[in-house]
Write an enzyme that holds these catalytic residues in place. Structure first.
Site, PDB file in Angstrom:
ATOM      1  N   LYS A 208      54.291  43.951 108.150  1.00  0.00           N
ATOM      2  CA  LYS A 208      54.613  45.377 108.037  1.00  0.00           C
ATOM      3  C   LYS A 208      56.001  45.560 107.423  1.00  0.00           C
ATOM      4  O   LYS A 208      56.192  46.310 106.489  1.00  0.00           O
ATOM      5  CB  LYS A 208      54.545  46.017 109.422  1.00  0.00           C
ATOM      6  CG  LYS A 208      54.880  47.487 109.427  1.00  0.00           C
ATOM      7  CD  LYS A 208      54.716  48.060 110.814  1.00  0.00           C
ATOM      8  CE  LYS A 208      55.310  49.455 110.886  1.00  0.00           C
ATOM      9  NZ  LYS A 208      55.230  50.041 112.214  1.00  0.00           N
ATOM     10  N   GLU A 214      59.634  34.238 110.232  1.00  0.00           N
ATOM     11  CA  GLU A 214      58.543  33.253 110.219  1.00  0.00           C
ATOM     12  C   GLU A 214      57.655  33.449 108.991  1.00  0.00           C
ATOM     13  O   GLU A 214      57.310  32.503 108.270  1.00  0.00           O
ATOM     14  CB  GLU A 214      57.660  33.396 111.471  1.00  0.00           C
ATOM     15  CG  GLU A 214      58.315  32.987 112.769  1.00  0.00           C
ATOM     16  CD  GLU A 214      59.017  34.143 113.478  1.00  0.00           C
ATOM     17  OE1 GLU A 214      59.442  35.095 112.800  1.00  0.00           O
ATOM     18  OE2 GLU A 214      59.160  34.069 114.706  1.00  0.00           O
ATOM     19  N   GLY A 269      52.705  47.519 114.450  1.00  0.00           N
ATOM     20  CA  GLY A 269      52.313  46.161 114.056  1.00  0.00           C
ATOM     21  C   GLY A 269      51.159  45.625 114.894  1.00  0.00           C
ATOM     22  O   GLY A 269      50.209  45.039 114.375  1.00  0.00           O
ATOM     23  N   ARG A 270      51.201  45.856 116.211  1.00  0.00           N
ATOM     24  CA  ARG A 270      50.153  45.291 117.079  1.00  0.00           C
ATOM     25  C   ARG A 270      48.857  46.099 117.054  1.00  0.00           C
ATOM     26  O   ARG A 270      47.912  45.785 117.751  1.00  0.00           O
ATOM     27  CB  ARG A 270      50.678  45.135 118.503  1.00  0.00           C
ATOM     28  CG  ARG A 270      51.377  46.340 119.086  1.00  0.00           C
ATOM     29  CD  ARG A 270      52.106  45.983 120.368  1.00  0.00           C
ATOM     30  NE  ARG A 270      52.967  47.046 120.853  1.00  0.00           N
ATOM     31  CZ  ARG A 270      54.213  47.265 120.451  1.00  0.00           C
ATOM     32  NH1 ARG A 270      54.738  46.473 119.541  1.00  0.00           N
ATOM     33  NH2 ARG A 270      54.930  48.248 120.951  1.00  0.00           N
ATOM     34  N   GLU A 355      53.844  43.804 124.790  1.00  0.00           N
ATOM     35  CA  GLU A 355      54.868  44.309 123.875  1.00  0.00           C
ATOM     36  C   GLU A 355      54.967  45.833 124.019  1.00  0.00           C
ATOM     37  O   GLU A 355      56.043  46.415 123.865  1.00  0.00           O
ATOM     38  CB  GLU A 355      54.525  43.921 122.426  1.00  0.00           C
ATOM     39  CG  GLU A 355      55.741  43.742 121.543  1.00  0.00           C
ATOM     40  CD  GLU A 355      55.443  43.027 120.238  1.00  0.00           C
ATOM     41  OE1 GLU A 355      55.875  41.878 120.069  1.00  0.00           O
ATOM     42  OE2 GLU A 355      54.779  43.622 119.364  1.00  0.00           O
ATOM     43  N   HIS A 386      36.860  26.379 135.654  1.00  0.00           N
ATOM     44  CA  HIS A 386      37.209  24.996 136.007  1.00  0.00           C
ATOM     45  C   HIS A 386      38.696  24.742 135.789  1.00  0.00           C
ATOM     46  O   HIS A 386      39.119  23.596 135.642  1.00  0.00           O
ATOM     47  CB  HIS A 386      36.360  24.031 135.181  1.00  0.00           C
ATOM     48  CG  HIS A 386      34.908  24.210 135.477  1.00  0.00           C
ATOM     49  ND1 HIS A 386      34.280  23.561 136.507  1.00  0.00           N
ATOM     50  CD2 HIS A 386      33.987  25.035 134.920  1.00  0.00           C
ATOM     51  CE1 HIS A 386      33.016  23.950 136.556  1.00  0.00           C
ATOM     52  NE2 HIS A 386      32.813  24.853 135.603  1.00  0.00           N
ATOM     53  N   LYS A 517      65.295  37.646 117.752  1.00  0.00           N
ATOM     54  CA  LYS A 517      65.293  37.486 116.289  1.00  0.00           C
ATOM     55  C   LYS A 517      66.731  37.428 115.779  1.00  0.00           C
ATOM     56  O   LYS A 517      67.085  36.570 114.983  1.00  0.00           O
ATOM     57  CB  LYS A 517      64.613  38.695 115.635  1.00  0.00           C
ATOM     58  CG  LYS A 517      63.111  38.723 115.713  1.00  0.00           C
ATOM     59  CD  LYS A 517      62.636  39.846 114.794  1.00  0.00           C
ATOM     60  CE  LYS A 517      61.193  40.226 115.059  1.00  0.00           C
ATOM     61  NZ  LYS A 517      60.788  41.428 114.338  1.00  0.00           N
TER      62      LYS A 517
HETATM   63  O1  F6P Z   1      56.980  40.626 117.630  1.00  0.00           O
HETATM   64  C1  F6P Z   1      57.599  41.754 117.113  1.00  0.00           C
HETATM   65  C2  F6P Z   1      56.861  42.266 115.936  1.00  0.00           C
HETATM   66  O2  F6P Z   1      57.607  43.285 115.381  1.00  0.00           O
HETATM   67  C3  F6P Z   1      55.435  42.723 116.263  1.00  0.00           C
HETATM   68  O3  F6P Z   1      55.379  43.975 116.787  1.00  0.00           O
HETATM   69  C4  F6P Z   1      54.776  42.575 114.953  1.00  0.00           C
HETATM   70  O4  F6P Z   1      53.393  42.572 115.090  1.00  0.00           O
HETATM   71  C5  F6P Z   1      55.346  41.248 114.494  1.00  0.00           C
HETATM   72  O5  F6P Z   1      56.686  41.261 114.946  1.00  0.00           O
HETATM   73  C6  F6P Z   1      55.291  41.003 113.033  1.00  0.00           C
HETATM   74  O6  F6P Z   1      56.001  41.975 112.309  1.00  0.00           O
HETATM   75  P1  F6P Z   1      55.755  42.180 110.773  1.00  0.00           P
HETATM   76  O7  F6P Z   1      54.349  42.599 110.580  1.00  0.00           O
HETATM   77  O8  F6P Z   1      56.728  43.241 110.360  1.00  0.00           O
HETATM   78  O9  F6P Z   1      56.029  40.888 110.080  1.00  0.00           O
END
Ligand code: F6P
Length: 552
Positions: A208, A214, A269-270, A355, A386, A517
């Site tokens: 987003k 990452e 994002g989620r 979150e 189990h 972060k």
């Molecule tokens: O973990 C925090 C967060 O902002 C989430 O809400 C989101 O899904 C994820 O990082 C990835 O963010 P982006 O889509 O901006 O890379």
């Protein structure tokens, strides 16, 4: 909307008194007292899904008081605010409109005086056209070959959602191989790169913000790997795509404007799997199936928006959750899908719920005195039986759980499915009722008798007792189809929304994640300069020094 503190409501005081009377009541007695409990505490959704919440530690009065609480807290008004595009994500000054992404009625929804449905439909059409080209083999890579592999690079909502859905809908998938890379650990990307060829692979960079460390690192490494083979920057246009709300950053990365599938700040994002972040889902199951998936979610949106409180499934499940976390003091909630394809479902809702509702400051900026979001966890059945079910049967913790069970399996071999169903029935029964009183008494009598013959003593009978009284919801679904999965995901999303509203917290930001972060960035900056650096505490310094000692 007025922000109300739930513990200051009249219904909360009533619930507090009511709890004193009910806290020790056993589910066994509740069922004995009322032969119609199942009918009273279950709701059907269309002809596709049954939600049985009768195995909860509630009476008709409990439910009434909880529903009164929902009414007093204006849940219906809150739903209207979200659906009409009000900026309910106040800390980020944003609307929360994942429902617009599956608004199949296409009725206008406005954000800042713009009807967002125009953009939504435009991007959907773009995804349809592109996915058809890739699936039919008409989209060619830089050497003229068709595409066989798709790599989605993203993390959090930009990974968990599409990954979970792609797995859950595996029976609908086509010939394309879909891979997901999320972890900054180079192993994740390396292992995927071993399985693919640059000429026949496309990369979807799902982010987003297009700033997430990452994702950007993984995307850059994928680009370097790719260019090592193609040796031509213009070939990126055939292989690299962005799914993002940040067009400028995607362009800076080197993605062609035509290859950007946009979404917007009003998509959390989620909750983004319904947006262009769902492109890997479409590539896996085709656009027609994706439309069915959206239709299912839309049907649940309608149910949520229009159903009265006492028939509203997300509202009831949210209220039950608040009941346990705030009155019984339960800390966690488990989700057990009895479907192997749904193996990432609990992980997905772990992010989504934790979150969203892992907050401790209320909407007025005050420290909260009650419990907010529960810890969400779970594994597919029957594996969990189990592993950790022992603790649920005989441990000291109260663990409310949801069992999600398809009636029709995608894979009917021998008697597997009926056995799976019987296991689900057995677990929910055992958790609710424990060892029956009859069998307890029988064992006790045998024990007493046997004490005369010491060598035959079954003194273990006490250790075999299961107390029961562990609450469960059973969600029976005709089949895990794209439509029904859409229904189910939207149901849990709305449950989270209601929980957050009742708890008077802002569910749609995630400032806590930002701290880690930022720290990671600062540590990286100072990593080779830690001596006399006040930024580092002694533990972090010690860990870094130990790490460095291996690279001397
Ligand atoms: O973990 C925090 C967060 O902002 C989430 O809400 C989101 O899904 C994820 O990082 C990835 O963010 P982006 O889509 O901006 O890379």
């Amino acid at each position: 909307m007025k922000h109300i503190n739930l513990v200051q409501t009249r219904s909360w005081s009533i619930l507090k008194n009511h709890f004193k009377m009910i806290k020790n009541v056993h589910l066994r007695d509740l069922f004995l007292l009322d032969a119609n409990r199942f009918e009273k505490f279950s709701i059907c959704f269309e002809n596709e899904m049954l939600v049985d919440f009768s195995k909860n530690r509630i009476t008709e009065n409990t439910l009434k008081y909880l529903l009164d609480l929902a009414e007093e807290m204006n849940v219906k008004k809150a739903i209207k605010s979200m659906f009409s595009g009000e900026k309910i994500n106040e800390t980020e000054n944003r609307s929360v409109l994942h429902i617009a992404l599956r608004n199949r009625r296409n009725s206008p929804i406005f954000v800042d005086n713009c009807n967002v449905m125009l953009e939504v439909n435009h991007v959907l059409k773009k995804m349809k056209d592109f996915s058809e080209l890739v699936i039919t083999g008409k989209w060619k890579g830089y050497t003229g070959k068709s595409i066989s592999d798709v790599v989605n690079i993203g993390i959090g909502g930009s990974d968990l959602g599409p990954y979970m859905v792609t797995e859950a809908l595996r029976p609908y998938k086509n010939h394309l191989n879909i891979h997901y890379v999320s972890n900054i650990d180079g192993t994740h990307l390396t292992e995927v790169l071993k399985k693919i060829y640059p000429e026949t692979t496309i990369f979807l960079i799902a982010s987003k913000t297009f700033t997430t460390e990452e994702t950007i690192i993984n995307a850059n490494s994928a680009k370097t790997w790719f260019l090592k083979y193609s040796k031509d920057k213009s070939s990126l246009d055939k292989h690299f795509f962005a799914l993002s709300a940040n067009i400028n950053n995607a362009l800076d990365f080197g993605i062609n404007i035509k290859n950007i599938f946009q979404f917007w700040n009003w998509v959390g994002g989620r909750f983004s799997l319904w947006s262009s972040v769902g492109l890997s889902i479409i590539l896996s199951i085709g656009f027609n199936n994706f439309e069915k998936f959206l239709n299912g979610a839309h049907a649940m949106d309608n149910h949520f928006y229009t159903s009265e409180y006492k028939k509203n499934i997300p509202i009831i499940l949210a209220l039950i959750s608040i009941w346990y976390t705030n009155f019984f003091g339960s800390e966690t909630e488990a989700i057990f899908p009895y479907d192997q394809y749904m193996h990432r479902f609990s992980a997905y809702f772990q992010q989504s719920n934790m979150e969203s509702n892992g907050k401790s400051i209320d909407k007025k900026g005050q420290k909260i005195s009650y419990q907010t979001g529960p810890i969400i966890w779970g594994e597919p059945g029957t594996n969990g039986q189990h592993a950790f079910f022992q603790l649920m049967h005989q441990g000291t913790k109260l663990i409310p759980s949801d069992f999600i069970v398809p009636i029709i399996s995608h894979n009917h071999i021998d008697n597997h499915h009926i056995k799976l169903i019987c296991n689900f029935l057995a677990q929910t029964k055992a958790l609710a009722f424990g060892t029956s009183e009859k069998s307890f008494l029988k064992e006790k009598t045998i024990f007493k008798k046997n004490t005369k013959h010491l060598n035959k003593i079954d003194k273990n009978f006490l250790f075999k007792q299961c107390i029961g009284n562990q609450p469960t919801n059973s969600i029976l679904i005709r089949k895990i189809t794209p439509y029904n999965l859409g229904v189910l995901i939207a149901l849990y999303e709305h449950k989270i929304f209601v929980q957050g509203h009742l708890l008077n917290i802002f569910s749609f930001d995630q400032w806590g994640v930002e701290l880690g972060k930022n720290l990671a960035k600062n540590i990286y900056k100072n990593f080779y300069n830690i001596e006399n650096n006040k930024y580092f505490d002694s533990s972090t310094k010690g860990l870094i020094n130990f790490y460095k000692s291996f690279y001397k």
